[in-house]
Design a protein around this motif. Structure first.
Motif, PDB file in Angstrom:
ATOM      1  N   UNK A 113       0.798  -1.222   0.000  1.00 51.77           N
ATOM      2  CA  UNK A 113       0.000   0.000   0.000  1.00 51.77           C
ATOM      3  C   UNK A 113       0.825   1.263   0.000  1.00 51.77           C
ATOM      4  N   UNK A 114       1.967   1.237  -0.691  1.00 54.48           N
ATOM      5  CA  UNK A 114       2.833   2.401  -0.738  1.00 54.48           C
ATOM      6  C   UNK A 114       2.543   3.221  -1.993  1.00 54.48           C
ATOM      7  N   UNK A 115       2.990   4.469  -1.972  1.00 55.68           N
ATOM      8  CA  UNK A 115       2.918   5.319  -3.157  1.00 55.68           C
ATOM      9  C   UNK A 115       4.263   5.211  -3.865  1.00 55.68           C
ATOM     10  N   UNK A 116       4.311   4.437  -4.941  1.00 57.76           N
ATOM     11  CA  UNK A 116       5.571   4.144  -5.614  1.00 57.76           C
ATOM     12  C   UNK A 116       5.799   5.089  -6.784  1.00 57.76           C
ATOM     13  N   UNK A 117       7.061   5.468  -6.997  1.00 51.79           N
ATOM     14  CA  UNK A 117       7.443   6.230  -8.181  1.00 51.79           C
ATOM     15  C   UNK A 117       8.684   5.587  -8.781  1.00 51.79           C
ATOM     16  N   UNK A 118       8.722   5.495 -10.112  1.00 54.11           N
ATOM     17  CA  UNK A 118       9.835   4.872 -10.821  1.00 54.11           C
ATOM     18  C   UNK A 118      10.716   5.931 -11.472  1.00 54.11           C
ATOM     19  N   UNK A 119      12.032   5.752 -11.295  1.00 58.09           N
ATOM     20  CA  UNK A 119      13.025   6.658 -11.875  1.00 58.09           C
ATOM     21  C   UNK A 119      14.089   5.763 -12.520  1.00 58.09           C
ATOM     22  N   UNK A 120      13.813   5.328 -13.714  1.00 55.76           N
ATOM     23  CA  UNK A 120      14.631   4.301 -14.347  1.00 55.76           C
ATOM     24  C   UNK A 120      15.108   4.736 -15.729  1.00 55.76           C
ATOM     25  N   UNK A 121      16.152   4.062 -16.182  1.00 52.44           N
ATOM     26  CA  UNK A 121      16.687   4.287 -17.521  1.00 52.44           C
ATOM     27  C   UNK A 121      17.331   2.989 -17.985  1.00 52.44           C
ATOM     28  N   UNK A 122      16.696   2.339 -18.953  1.00 57.15           N
ATOM     29  CA  UNK A 122      17.202   1.074 -19.434  1.00 57.15           C
ATOM     30  C   UNK A 122      18.588   1.204 -20.049  1.00 57.15           C
ATOM     31  N   UNK A 123      19.408   0.175 -19.840  1.00 60.54           N
ATOM     32  CA  UNK A 123      20.741   0.130 -20.425  1.00 60.54           C
ATOM     33  C   UNK A 123      21.775   0.996 -19.736  1.00 60.54           C
ATOM     34  N   UNK A 130      23.089   6.759 -21.061  1.00 54.89           N
ATOM     35  CA  UNK A 130      22.363   6.701 -22.325  1.00 54.89           C
ATOM     36  C   UNK A 130      22.913   7.739 -23.295  1.00 54.89           C
ATOM     37  N   UNK A 131      22.578   7.611 -24.588  1.00 52.41           N
ATOM     38  CA  UNK A 131      23.018   8.622 -25.562  1.00 52.41           C
ATOM     39  C   UNK A 131      22.531  10.033 -25.222  1.00 52.41           C
ATOM     40  N   UNK A 132      21.451  10.122 -24.457  1.00 56.28           N
ATOM     41  CA  UNK A 132      20.919  11.435 -24.059  1.00 56.28           C
ATOM     42  C   UNK A 132      21.573  11.975 -22.795  1.00 56.28           C
ATOM     43  N   UNK A 133      22.574  11.246 -22.266  1.00 59.05           N
ATOM     44  CA  UNK A 133      23.279  11.706 -21.077  1.00 59.05           C
ATOM     45  C   UNK A 133      22.589  11.389 -19.768  1.00 59.05           C
ATOM     46  N   UNK A 134      21.686  10.387 -19.773  1.00 59.62           N
ATOM     47  CA  UNK A 134      20.946  10.021 -18.561  1.00 59.62           C
ATOM     48  C   UNK A 134      21.533   8.737 -17.972  1.00 59.62           C
ATOM     49  N   UNK A 135      21.685   8.731 -16.655  1.00 58.54           N
ATOM     50  CA  UNK A 135      22.083   7.529 -15.922  1.00 58.54           C
ATOM     51  C   UNK A 135      21.420   7.549 -14.553  1.00 58.54           C
TER      52      UNK A 135
END
Length: 263
Positions: A113-123, A130-135
């Motif tokens: 019963x938690x309020x979940x949020x996802x902060x992910x970046x595949x690869x 990532x090619x967009x500079x995200x990790x």
């Protein structure tokens, strides 16, 4: 000076008594207004506002029982804990699973019963970008307002101990800056069997050292033998990502960690 008659004295006394009585009535009246009428008017205004809300809800078809239940729930139910999940496609999902509702983060959120949020970046990872500079360092800066941040670090990080440790420290510091009061649970990189390569072991050691440095709870999937049993059906046809069954498996492993951290 002429002496006053008895009747004049009685008249003066009567006038004084009447004056005192009038003043007393005025004082009582003012007190009643200050402490009785005005609060009563305010209360009446509040009640009228509630009645208007109820009438509007009734006109929209909401039963009275539902209205009462909602009022009761709002007064007694605490807000759910806010848990942020930071990771790669093992956390965000892949084509090897059937999507939202079947991934380990969704299963745990429903159970607890938690309020979940996802902060992910595949690869990506703490270093892999990532090619967009995200990790994961970038994603860790998005966890504002969280009570708990769960990192599931990546098998994508193969840059060596020093680079991974530095990247992990940056991610943990970004999370602490974004959510200063949040607890951190850090899960090391997973592998699909009991034979992780040396670069993954080095990445695990680096993440473990960084977690210890910031006082986070560290969990080691390699040492705990996650996926090492060789049970079929947990990893998809790509040989990397978990299936729905694999996400259920991860939920069983990770949920107790989150439950303990939220106590």
């Amino acid at each position: 000076m002429a002496l006053r008659t008895d009747s004049e004295r009685e008249r003066d006394a009567l006038i004084r008594n009447i004056s005192v009585a009038v003043i007393g009535v005025l004082v009582v009246g003012l007190a009643f207004w200050a402490f009785g009428v005005r609060p009563a008017q305010q209360k009446a205004a509040e009640m009228n506002a509630i009645a208007a809300d109820v009438q509007e809800a009734r006109e929209n078809g909401t039963p009275d029982a539902t209205l009462l239940a909602e009022e009761s729930d709002a007064a007694t139910t605490p807000a759910p804990a806010k848990v942020a999940f930071v990771g790669d496609s093992y956390t965000g999902g892949s084509e090897m699973d059937t999507g939202k509702g079947h991934r380990w983060t969704d299963l745990i959120a429903e159970d607890l019963g938690i309020a979940a949020s996802l902060h992910t970046e595949g690869g990506t990872g703490y270093v892999a970008t990532s090619p967009d500079g995200v990790n994961l360092v970038v994603r860790a800066g998005e966890v504002r307002g969280s009570d708990l941040v769960v990192f599931f670090s990546s098998r994508n990080d193969v840059a060596g101990y020093d680079a991974v440790r530095e990247g992990a420290l940056k991610a943990f510091e970004a999370a602490e800056e974004s959510a200063p009061d949040a607890k951190l649970v850090v899960i090391g990189p997973p592998w699909v069997d009991g034979n992780p390569p040396p670069k993954i072991r080095a990445s695990r050691d680096a993440v473990k050292a960084a977690a210890k440095e910031v006082g986070a709870t560290f969990v080691d999937p390699l040492a705990r033998g996650w996926f090492a049993e060789g049970k079929s059906g947990l990893i998809g046809s790509d040989g990397v990502h978990p299936t729905d069954a694999g996400h259920e498996y991860l939920a069983d492993k990770i949920e107790p960690l989150i439950r303990k951290a939220l106590k």
